[in-house]
Scaffold this active site. Structure first.
Site, PDB file in Angstrom:
ATOM      1  N   LYS A 195       0.854  -1.180   0.000  1.00 56.46           N
ATOM      2  CA  LYS A 195       0.000   0.000   0.000  1.00 56.46           C
ATOM      3  C   LYS A 195       0.890   1.229   0.000  1.00 56.46           C
ATOM      4  O   LYS A 195       1.667   1.448   0.931  1.00 56.46           O
ATOM      5  CB  LYS A 195      -0.920  -0.004   1.220  1.00 56.46           C
ATOM      6  CG  LYS A 195      -1.797   1.239   1.308  1.00 56.46           C
ATOM      7  CD  LYS A 195      -2.818   1.130   2.409  1.00 56.46           C
ATOM      8  CE  LYS A 195      -3.586   2.421   2.553  1.00 56.46           C
ATOM      9  NZ  LYS A 195      -4.601   2.350   3.601  1.00 56.46           N
ATOM     10  N   LYS A 248      -2.034  -1.485  -3.980  1.00 53.54           N
ATOM     11  CA  LYS A 248      -2.943  -0.333  -3.914  1.00 53.54           C
ATOM     12  C   LYS A 248      -2.139   0.948  -3.988  1.00 53.54           C
ATOM     13  O   LYS A 248      -1.146   1.042  -3.261  1.00 53.54           O
ATOM     14  CB  LYS A 248      -3.710  -0.406  -2.606  1.00 53.54           C
ATOM     15  CG  LYS A 248      -4.617   0.752  -2.323  1.00 53.54           C
ATOM     16  CD  LYS A 248      -5.207   0.633  -0.949  1.00 53.54           C
ATOM     17  CE  LYS A 248      -6.025   1.884  -0.690  1.00 53.54           C
ATOM     18  NZ  LYS A 248      -6.299   2.099   0.691  1.00 53.54           N
TER      19      LYS A 248
HETATM   20  C1  PBG Z   1      -7.671   3.109   5.467  1.00 53.63           C
HETATM   21  C2  PBG Z   1      -7.894   3.072   4.011  1.00 53.63           C
HETATM   22  C3  PBG Z   1      -7.720   4.088   3.062  1.00 53.63           C
HETATM   23  C4  PBG Z   1      -8.156   3.575   1.844  1.00 53.63           C
HETATM   24  C5  PBG Z   1      -8.548   2.270   2.073  1.00 53.63           C
HETATM   25  N1  PBG Z   1      -8.359   1.963   3.411  1.00 53.63           N
HETATM   26  C6  PBG Z   1      -7.290   5.479   3.235  1.00 53.63           C
HETATM   27  C7  PBG Z   1      -5.893   5.811   3.500  1.00 53.63           C
HETATM   28  O1  PBG Z   1      -5.018   4.967   3.688  1.00 53.63           O
HETATM   29  O2  PBG Z   1      -5.658   7.016   3.601  1.00 53.63           O
HETATM   30  C8  PBG Z   1      -8.208   4.331   0.553  1.00 53.63           C
HETATM   31  C9  PBG Z   1      -9.204   3.834  -0.439  1.00 53.63           C
HETATM   32  C10 PBG Z   1      -9.479   4.774  -1.552  1.00 53.63           C
HETATM   33  O3  PBG Z   1      -8.837   5.822  -1.735  1.00 53.63           O
HETATM   34  O4  PBG Z   1     -10.405   4.453  -2.314  1.00 53.63           O
HETATM   35  N2  PBG Z   1      -6.354   3.198   5.869  1.00 53.63           N
END
Ligand code: PBG
Length: 327
Positions: A195, A248
């Site tokens: 991520k 992601k």
């Molecule tokens: C929680 C989370 C996030 C997303 C998914 N789980 C936000 C982040 O990390 O700031 C983002 C999903 C999206 O942008 O569609 N940590």
């Protein structure tokens, strides 16, 4: 060699193209991310994500009924709590909003695969993904027990899979152990393994009201420049017991998806995030692009790069088009 070889031969009709198509999409490839809020009868459009809604539990059930009818077998729940505090206590309360959503969905649609996102950022008043250390940094090891409590609370509510997105080190091992200890050894973990610290999450943070109150997430989410490090993240999550690993965002990271697909043999998911969705919606609404075709092409490219599963806000619309055999 030309003129013996003519690659255009196999492109001449829709039937020939279909015969030699290497990649296809199916509604069961999609996981639909959904936002749950307290209340009833609420279907409130998210301003930064036109076409996406904050749903109360009753509306969530309706939305999922339609998704399941269209062949989307799984959803990912995000909670918007009533109040936030320092340790994000609604995240692991058995009365929390996601727990309520899980119970309602499993009662109404027992076959739907209900996945729940595990993270503190939607529930903490400071908006970070973990417990804060005195010096305004996120304390990795102090956060792990809270993530485990959240996972166990979702498990008690009947969730089918948990998906940690916090990016703390060691969380998969900690969660696996906690789940096994309580008798949930059959509950799979989908890890947000690679991520990245991405500006593409902007619209989501508006939707979930989860932007950090200070600083940013670069001390725990990955540097967008690093692909070899992404492989190390995935490798360690596999070693810790992840059942599915995720990359992601998706479209700006297709190379990462491809590397992961070539190297590892477990199911691979990719998350087409809020910013990817918002850009396509905005350009489409302005009449600048053919929105529908770009939506389908973006999903196809993620699958072709090597993702088995795609988390996408387009799940419902794309599934409907596939069922009408329009793509
Ligand atoms: C929680 C989370 C996030 C997303 C998914 N789980 C936000 C982040 O990390 O700031 C983002 C999903 C999206 O942008 O569609 N940590």
């Amino acid at each position: 060699m030309y003129p013996t070889t003519r690659l255009r031969r196999m492109r001449m009709t829709p039937q020939l193209r279909s015969l030699v198509r290497e990649t296809t999409l199916s509604p069961s490839d999609f996981i639909a991310p959904l936002f749950v809020v307290h209340g009833t009868g609420i279907r409130e459009e998210i301003s930064t994500m036109p076409g996406q809604y904050r749903l109360s539990v009753d509306e969530l059930v309706k939305e999922c009924t339609e998704l399941y009818r269209l062949g989307v077998l799984s959803v990912m729940l995000f909670g918007i709590p009533e109040h936030k505090d320092e340790t994000g206590s609604e995240a692991y309360s058995d009365h929390g909003i996601v727990q309520q959503g899980i119970r309602a969905l499993k009662a109404a649609l027992p076959e739907l695969i209900v996945i729940a996102d595990i993270c503190m950022c939607e529930y903490t008043d400071h908006g970070h993904c973990g417990i804060l250390h005195e010096h305004y940094t996120v304390d990795n090891d102090a956060t792990l027990p809270y993530l485990c409590r959240q996972a166990l609370s979702f498990a008690r509510a009947g969730v089918d899979m948990v998906a940690p997105s916090d990016m703390m080190d060691g969380r998969i091992a900690a969660m696996r152990e906690a789940l096994d200890r309580e008798g949930y050894e059959q509950l799979p973990i989908m890890s947000y393994a690679a991520k990245f610290s991405s500006a593409f999450y902007g619209p989501f943070r508006d939707a979930a009201d989860s932007a950090p109150a200070f600083g940013d997430r670069r001390s725990y989410q990955m540097d967008p420049a690093n692909i070899r490090e992404a492989m190390r993240e995935i490798e360690s999550d596999i070693a810790e017991g992840a059942d599915i690993v995720m990359v992601k965002p998706a479209m700006p990271y297709l190379d990462v998806i491809r590397w992961a697909c070539d190297r590892y043999d477990l199911p691979l998911a990719a998350y087409q995030v809020s910013g990817e969705y918002a850009m396509i919606q905005a350009a489409g609404m302005n009449g600048w692009i053919d929105r529908e075709r770009i939506m389908m092409e973006s999903l196809l490219s993620i699958k072709r790069a090597g993702a088995d599963l795609i988390l996408t806000y387009f799940a419902r619309e794309a599934a409907a088009l596939l069922r009408e055999a329009k793509y």
